[in-house]
Design a protein around this motif. Sequence first.
Motif, mmCIF file in Angstrom:
data_model
loop_
_atom_site.group_PDB
_atom_site.id
_atom_site.type_symbol
_atom_site.label_atom_id
_atom_site.label_comp_id
_atom_site.label_asym_id
_atom_site.label_seq_id
_atom_site.Cartn_x
_atom_site.Cartn_y
_atom_site.Cartn_z
ATOM 1 N N GLN A 2 0.812 -1.208 0.000
ATOM 2 C CA GLN A 2 0.000 0.000 0.000
ATOM 3 C C GLN A 2 0.850 1.265 0.000
ATOM 4 O OE1 GLN A 2 -3.148 -0.133 -0.447
ATOM 5 N NE2 GLN A 2 -3.692 2.008 -0.238
ATOM 6 N N PRO A 3 1.909 1.378 0.828
ATOM 7 C CA PRO A 3 2.748 2.576 0.770
ATOM 8 C C PRO A 3 3.374 2.781 -0.604
ATOM 9 C CG PRO A 3 3.159 1.371 2.800
ATOM 10 C CD PRO A 3 2.302 0.497 1.954
ATOM 11 N N TRP A 4 3.775 1.685 -1.269
ATOM 12 C CA TRP A 4 4.367 1.816 -2.609
ATOM 13 C C TRP A 4 3.372 2.410 -3.587
ATOM 14 C CZ3 TRP A 4 8.972 1.903 -4.701
ATOM 15 C CH2 TRP A 4 9.108 1.743 -6.085
ATOM 16 N N ARG A 5 2.114 2.032 -3.477
ATOM 17 C CA ARG A 5 1.089 2.567 -4.372
ATOM 18 C C ARG A 5 0.869 4.056 -4.146
ATOM 19 N NH1 ARG A 5 -3.937 -1.643 -4.306
ATOM 20 N NH2 ARG A 5 -3.422 -2.703 -6.261
ATOM 21 N N ARG A 6 1.100 4.506 -2.970
ATOM 22 C CA ARG A 6 0.876 5.918 -2.652
ATOM 23 C C ARG A 6 2.035 6.812 -3.087
ATOM 24 N NH1 ARG A 6 -1.988 5.714 3.339
ATOM 25 N NH2 ARG A 6 -3.912 4.672 2.639
ATOM 26 N N LEU A 7 3.113 6.233 -3.544
ATOM 27 C CA LEU A 7 4.236 7.027 -3.985
ATOM 28 C C LEU A 7 3.995 7.555 -5.393
ATOM 29 C CD1 LEU A 7 7.295 4.913 -2.748
ATOM 30 C CD2 LEU A 7 6.074 6.755 -1.571
ATOM 31 N N THR A 8 4.386 8.774 -5.618
ATOM 32 C CA THR A 8 4.353 9.351 -6.957
ATOM 33 C C THR A 8 5.551 8.806 -7.744
ATOM 34 O OG1 THR A 8 5.693 11.260 -6.317
ATOM 35 C CG2 THR A 8 3.285 11.442 -6.020
ATOM 36 N N PRO A 9 5.587 8.986 -9.073
ATOM 37 C CA PRO A 9 6.785 8.561 -9.831
ATOM 38 C C PRO A 9 8.068 9.151 -9.261
ATOM 39 C CG PRO A 9 4.994 9.054 -11.330
ATOM 40 C CD PRO A 9 4.517 9.441 -9.967
ATOM 41 N N ARG A 10 8.015 10.410 -8.836
ATOM 42 C CA ARG A 10 9.197 11.022 -8.231
ATOM 43 C C ARG A 10 9.582 10.296 -6.942
ATOM 44 N NH1 ARG A 10 8.662 17.177 -6.603
ATOM 45 N NH2 ARG A 10 8.392 17.343 -8.877
ATOM 46 N N GLY A 11 8.564 9.986 -6.120
ATOM 47 C CA GLY A 11 8.845 9.302 -4.864
ATOM 48 C C GLY A 11 9.419 7.924 -5.090
ATOM 49 N N ARG A 12 8.945 7.204 -6.106
ATOM 50 C CA ARG A 12 9.480 5.870 -6.373
ATOM 51 C C ARG A 12 10.938 5.951 -6.837
ATOM 52 N NH1 ARG A 12 4.223 3.164 -9.479
ATOM 53 N NH2 ARG A 12 2.797 3.380 -7.698
ATOM 54 N N ILE A 13 11.241 6.967 -7.624
ATOM 55 C CA ILE A 13 12.620 7.131 -8.082
ATOM 56 C C ILE A 13 13.532 7.426 -6.904
ATOM 57 C CG2 ILE A 13 14.149 8.610 -9.417
ATOM 58 C CD1 ILE A 13 11.906 8.907 -11.463
ATOM 59 N N VAL A 14 13.100 8.323 -6.006
ATOM 60 C CA VAL A 14 13.916 8.665 -4.839
ATOM 61 C C VAL A 14 14.073 7.449 -3.926
ATOM 62 C CG1 VAL A 14 14.010 10.086 -2.744
ATOM 63 C CG2 VAL A 14 13.314 11.100 -4.923
ATOM 64 N N PRO A 137 -19.288 13.244 -6.907
ATOM 65 C CA PRO A 137 -18.672 13.684 -5.649
ATOM 66 C C PRO A 137 -17.353 14.438 -5.868
ATOM 67 C CG PRO A 137 -18.261 11.369 -6.009
ATOM 68 C CD PRO A 137 -19.183 11.796 -7.107
ATOM 69 N N LEU A 138 -16.878 15.063 -4.796
ATOM 70 C CA LEU A 138 -15.632 15.802 -4.818
ATOM 71 C C LEU A 138 -14.480 14.849 -4.491
ATOM 72 C CD1 LEU A 138 -14.179 18.587 -4.936
ATOM 73 C CD2 LEU A 138 -14.568 18.751 -2.462
ATOM 74 N N LEU A 139 -13.479 14.833 -5.373
ATOM 75 C CA LEU A 139 -12.294 14.012 -5.166
ATOM 76 C C LEU A 139 -11.178 14.892 -4.597
ATOM 77 C CD1 LEU A 139 -12.256 12.011 -8.528
ATOM 78 C CD2 LEU A 139 -13.488 11.489 -6.415
ATOM 79 N N VAL A 140 -10.423 14.353 -3.657
ATOM 80 C CA VAL A 140 -9.348 15.097 -3.002
ATOM 81 C C VAL A 140 -8.074 14.274 -3.097
ATOM 82 C CG1 VAL A 140 -8.588 16.283 -0.924
ATOM 83 C CG2 VAL A 140 -11.040 16.059 -1.397
ATOM 84 N N ARG A 141 -7.001 14.876 -3.558
ATOM 85 C CA ARG A 141 -5.690 14.238 -3.586
ATOM 86 C C ARG A 141 -4.744 15.032 -2.695
ATOM 87 N NH1 ARG A 141 -2.926 12.110 -8.973
ATOM 88 N NH2 ARG A 141 -4.309 10.385 -8.377
ATOM 89 N N SER A 142 -4.158 14.362 -1.701
ATOM 90 C CA SER A 142 -3.233 14.997 -0.764
ATOM 91 C C SER A 142 -1.801 14.687 -1.189
ATOM 92 C CB SER A 142 -3.491 14.481 0.656
ATOM 93 O OG SER A 142 -2.550 14.994 1.556
ATOM 94 N N LEU A 143 -0.977 15.725 -1.330
ATOM 95 C CA LEU A 143 0.426 15.583 -1.714
ATOM 96 C C LEU A 143 1.316 16.190 -0.637
ATOM 97 C CD1 LEU A 143 0.215 16.627 -5.474
ATOM 98 C CD2 LEU A 143 0.752 14.337 -4.629
ATOM 99 N N ASP A 144 2.488 15.577 -0.431
ATOM 100 C CA ASP A 144 3.432 16.157 0.509
ATOM 101 C C ASP A 144 4.146 17.334 -0.149
ATOM 102 O OD1 ASP A 144 6.544 15.139 -0.201
ATOM 103 O OD2 ASP A 144 4.895 14.021 -1.130
#
Length: 412
Positions: A2-14, A137-144
């Motif tokens: 699950q944490p891997w799925r939540r990573l963005t392409p940038r996060g996976r590269i890092v 419905p309203l979709l929300v995406r949270s980014l660090d």
Amino acid sequence: MQPWRRLTPRGRIVALGGLVLAAVSLWLGQRDLFWLGAFGVALVLGSALMVSAPVRGLRHERRIPAQSVPVGTPFTVTLELHAEGRSRPRLLHFEEVVSSALGPRPRFSLSGGVGAWGEEYSYPLTATRRGRHRVGPLLVRSLDPFGLARHDMAFSTSSEVAVAPRVHELGRLVGGAAGTSAEARTSRAGLVGQDDVLVRQYRRGDDVRRVHWRSTARTGDLMVRREEQAWQPATRLLLDNRRDAHAGDGPDNSFEWAVSATASIGLALLSFGATLDLSDADGVLDSHDNDRTVWAQRLLDAMTDEQLSWAPDLMAMARTEHGRRQEEAVAAVLGRLTDADVALLLDLHTGSGSAVAILLDVGTFAGLPHDPATALRAQALTDHGWTVAVADAQTTVPAAWDQLRNAVEAAA
């Protein structure tokens, strides 16, 4: 996983770079490189944990100025966002799920999260198709803050927008389905004598029992009695919604034209004092209500929900629950007709009430040339007491209505 799925392409590269760097540093015995790789992995894990924490008390309120809007009319939706307390620093992306008939999905972002005082965002929508459509419905995406991890959330609530057909302002149909005023009837009666009846010249299809012999003797022409109409006449409003009777694609097809015309005519007749019974090819849709404001809204609701029908003929449209009253007027918006349809319409108009119709030259809505059969069927109806206006793809609803008004006034 699950944490891997939540990573963005940038996060996976890092994350992968940090792991590789840490492994290489252990193999080479370079402690400084190991800590650099470990820092990259820890940064990604911290970002994933940060976005996984929900925004405390995040809620929203959606405001739509009107629950019903005419097709093609822009309107504005306002979102009010609130959260409890201070949220962690993050970037929030919002996206509204809307029907394709309302245009592209609205998107906006808030940096730093939602403050306790709330945030407000407005966006425009324009409905291109009649019907009932959902907003939300309203979709929300949270980014660090570094864009390494994301977390998607969705609200469950949505709002409905009713997109009504385009309504045109139409004038009074003097002497037709909308009736005439008491003053006008008294004036016309005075032209033919003191027996206080309305008469006109005989037309093919008139009942011979309606011949007014005194006026016939006075004028030398065969005259028939026009039954006295009430100031609030009963009118049957008919819409031909058969699938085979219409053509064309997109919002300008013949069926949408017919729905717009029916809604416009119905509201015009109501404003002039008529009481309406509404029918389509599937039968009776609604009957009149004593409160005209309520009936006008019910008429718009019915036209908003109106769909094409697989009905093979107009038999159900001609039937009523209580039978047709002899003094009842008829106003119809018709698509492509057959000889059987014409015969049924002639049987429908057997009383003393007026009968008017807009007959569509349906082929022109699909880019075809004018159909001679349309004019022939219009003439067949006219020869038996109907007043008919033929409309093609270039004819507007007010122009077709003006044709009817002129024809009715000429025959009065």
